[in-house]
Design a protein around this motif. Structure first.
Motif: not given
Length: 59
Positions: A15-18, A28-34, A39-45, A50-54
């Motif tokens: 439920e989190r986007v990296c 995205g949801l599945y590209g975090y392994h790269a 360097h990962r920031l997790w944002i709930r979907a 709101q994150a895109r705005t801020d």
């Protein structure tokens, strides 16, 4: 009981986007392994719009 807890944890994980903090790029949801863990920031979907705005996120 333990299996239900594991299933819930797995469901919540997807439920989190990296976001790669080095480039502020959504991976995205599945590209975090790269992205290295530091360097990962997790944002709930549910909070992504709101994150895109801020934040200066790159899609």
């Amino acid at each position: 009981m333990v299996a239900a807890g594991k299933a819930k944890a797995i469901a919540e994980a997807y439920e989190r986007v990296c976001v790669d903090l080095r480039t502020m790029t959504e991976v995205g949801l599945y590209g975090y392994h790269a992205v290295p863990p530091q360097h990962r920031l997790w944002i709930r979907a549910s909070d992504l719009e709101q994150a895109r705005t801020d934040l200066p996120l790159v899609r």
